[in-house]
Design a protein around this motif. Structure first.
Motif, mmCIF file in Angstrom:
data_model
loop_
_atom_site.group_PDB
_atom_site.id
_atom_site.type_symbol
_atom_site.label_atom_id
_atom_site.label_comp_id
_atom_site.label_asym_id
_atom_site.label_seq_id
_atom_site.Cartn_x
_atom_site.Cartn_y
_atom_site.Cartn_z
ATOM 1 N N ALA A 124 0.944 -1.094 -0.010
ATOM 2 C CA ALA A 124 -0.022 0.063 0.215
ATOM 3 C C ALA A 124 0.922 1.213 0.114
ATOM 4 O O ALA A 124 0.278 2.415 -0.183
ATOM 5 N N ALA A 125 2.175 1.068 0.275
ATOM 6 C CA ALA A 125 2.993 2.469 0.326
ATOM 7 C C ALA A 125 3.993 2.536 -0.833
ATOM 8 O O ALA A 125 4.826 3.151 -0.801
ATOM 9 N N GLN A 126 3.691 1.307 -2.213
ATOM 10 C CA GLN A 126 4.481 1.686 -3.245
ATOM 11 C C GLN A 126 4.574 3.079 -3.862
ATOM 12 O O GLN A 126 3.565 3.687 -4.129
ATOM 13 N N VAL A 172 7.857 9.024 1.722
ATOM 14 C CA VAL A 172 8.008 8.805 3.095
ATOM 15 C C VAL A 172 6.493 8.320 3.522
ATOM 16 O O VAL A 172 5.581 8.773 3.425
ATOM 17 N N ALA A 173 6.808 7.043 4.060
ATOM 18 C CA ALA A 173 5.602 6.257 4.544
ATOM 19 C C ALA A 173 5.912 5.883 6.151
ATOM 20 O O ALA A 173 6.962 5.330 6.369
ATOM 21 N N LEU A 174 4.889 5.804 6.932
ATOM 22 C CA LEU A 174 4.999 5.093 8.406
ATOM 23 C C LEU A 174 4.188 4.021 8.427
ATOM 24 O O LEU A 174 2.986 3.724 7.995
ATOM 25 N N HIS A 175 4.861 2.770 8.806
ATOM 26 C CA HIS A 175 4.086 1.487 8.784
ATOM 27 C C HIS A 175 3.843 1.197 10.280
ATOM 28 O O HIS A 175 4.971 1.386 10.918
ATOM 29 N N GLY A 189 11.617 4.178 -0.044
ATOM 30 C CA GLY A 189 11.784 2.589 -0.108
ATOM 31 C C GLY A 189 12.649 1.925 1.005
ATOM 32 O O GLY A 189 12.812 0.783 0.770
ATOM 33 N N ARG A 190 13.504 2.792 1.482
ATOM 34 C CA ARG A 190 14.447 2.163 2.559
ATOM 35 C C ARG A 190 13.974 2.361 4.004
ATOM 36 O O ARG A 190 13.618 3.444 4.330
ATOM 37 N N PRO A 191 14.133 1.501 4.798
ATOM 38 C CA PRO A 191 13.673 1.713 6.130
ATOM 39 C C PRO A 191 14.682 2.699 7.142
ATOM 40 O O PRO A 191 16.028 2.442 6.580
#
Length: 379
Positions: A190-192, A196-199, A214-216
């Motif tokens: 869902a974050a493709q 900047v995404a928060l999971h 794409g990198r943690p």
């Protein structure tokens, strides 16, 4: 052929291989266009990859339209595999993944309450049964704080200071389950395509990761993402980690039991599942407990939005169920937790797309990253 030409050939082959891995079902022509290659160069590279038993081509699914049949890039039937170990709070699984990321089916084993000394030999035996020339690396997902190959602490498993390097002599990538699920969402879920995404994953407590391009973002020692131990809860409540007021204690089955006037459950995950099921069936007390927990989850999400400014927040595990049964309470809690200027333009808070397979998919990606390198390709 000189060294520079050989290096360019290897780089072209690696780029094609990574493209096929990241985009299952892509055609050779599409890959060539994406990589800026001529059709002749792409054909030559594909020939070398086929000869090396890394990639093959298969007929594309029929669409019913006219035109010349095309083929898609697929893993070679004798190509490299990575092993994937997925350890949860209650189970463990060992499976494999090929180029393209698909996980093979595998049995699920119970481990609830067992020490690492009882579980790891079983996992090691399962990995040994997979050993062969095709197996190139191992990825491990585990619900705890990880530093290198060491599980520093898995509070709810009661495992501490466990060297996971004993599992295999192959190249090994170990990661926190929630962090790996976030990696998987960024690459395949869902974050493709999100910068900047928060999971966040709610299981027994809550963990997660910030993903940038794409990198943690895992911190100086690789142990970042322990969001559940932020002091968003009642400071008088002691967490098994040793701190007081951890967010963990507000957002899972332990919190639901407290809101229902029950004792701390032996299996908080199973208790939460039963409570959520009861809420779906119209039980008002269960519904109220879910709303209270969802609101606490939302307030913490709001605080993290203030801190890290993500473009999207993905929720996994019980977070998906809480969105379903108590979404308004969760969103209201998020709005309450953010600074006022953000409330008109909150980032979306959405269910994770990969479900319970997220950590295993992330572990497979981490292991495959050890395989898809120039050195490994040459080998």
């Amino acid at each position: 052929m000189d060294h520079r030409a050989e290096t360019l050939r290897a780089q072209g082959a690696l780029a094609m291989l990574r493209c096929a891995h990241r985009t299952p079902g892509i055609t050779r022509a599409e890959a060539a266009a994406r990589l800026g290659l001529s059709s002749g160069s792409a054909a030559g590279i594909m020939g070398r990859l086929r000869a090396a038993r890394l990639l093959a081509e298969a007929p594309a699914p029929q669409t019913g339209g006219r035109g010349r049949p095309t083929a898609v890039l697929v893993p070679h039937p004798d190509g490299p595999l990575v092993a994937v170990v997925d350890i949860t709070h209650a189970t463990w699984t060992v499976t494999t993944a090929a180029i393209g990321g698909a996980l093979a089916a595998a049995p699920v084993h119970r481990l609830l309450g067992q020490p690492a000394s009882a579980v790891l030999p079983l996992v090691r035996d399962a990995l040994a049964a997979l050993h062969g020339p095709r197996l190139r690396a191992v990825g491990v997902a585990i619900p705890g704080t990880v530093h290198g190959r060491t599980l520093v602490e898995a509070t709810n498993l009661r495992w501490r200071g466990v060297d996971l390097g004993v599992l295999t002599s192959l190249p090994l990538a170990v990661g926190n389950d929630a962090s790996l699920a976030g990696v998987a969402e960024a690459l395949r879920g869902a974050a493709q395509g999100v910068g900047v995404a928060l999971h966040l994953t709610v299981e027994v407590g809550v963990g997660g990761v910030l993903i940038v391009d794409g990198r943690p973002v895992l911190g100086a020692a690789g142990a970042g993402g322990e969001f559940g131990h932020l002091p968003f809860g009642d400071p008088s409540r002691r967490c098994p980690c040793g701190a007081g007021g951890c967010w963990d204690l507000e957002v899972d089955g332990r919190a639901m039991a407290r809101h229902l006037g029950r004792r701390v459950p032996a299996d908080p995950r199973a208790f939460a599942e039963r409570t959520i099921a009861a809420a779906r069936n119209g039980d008002p007390a269960a519904a109220a407990a879910c709303r209270a927990v969802a609101a606490a989850l939302g307030r913490g999400v709001g605080a993290l939005i203030n801190a890290v400014d993500p473009a999207v927040v993905t929720l996994g595990g019980l977070g998906v169920d809480l969105l379903d049964v108590a979404g308004p309470a969760l969103h209201a809690g998020t709005a309450e937790g953010v600074m006022a200027w953000r409330r008109d333009a909150l980032p979306p808070v959405v269910p994770a797309a990969l479900g319970s397979q997220g950590p295993a998919i992330g572990a497979a990606e981490s292991a495959m990253a050890l395989v898809l390198t120039e050195a490994a390709l040459t080998a």
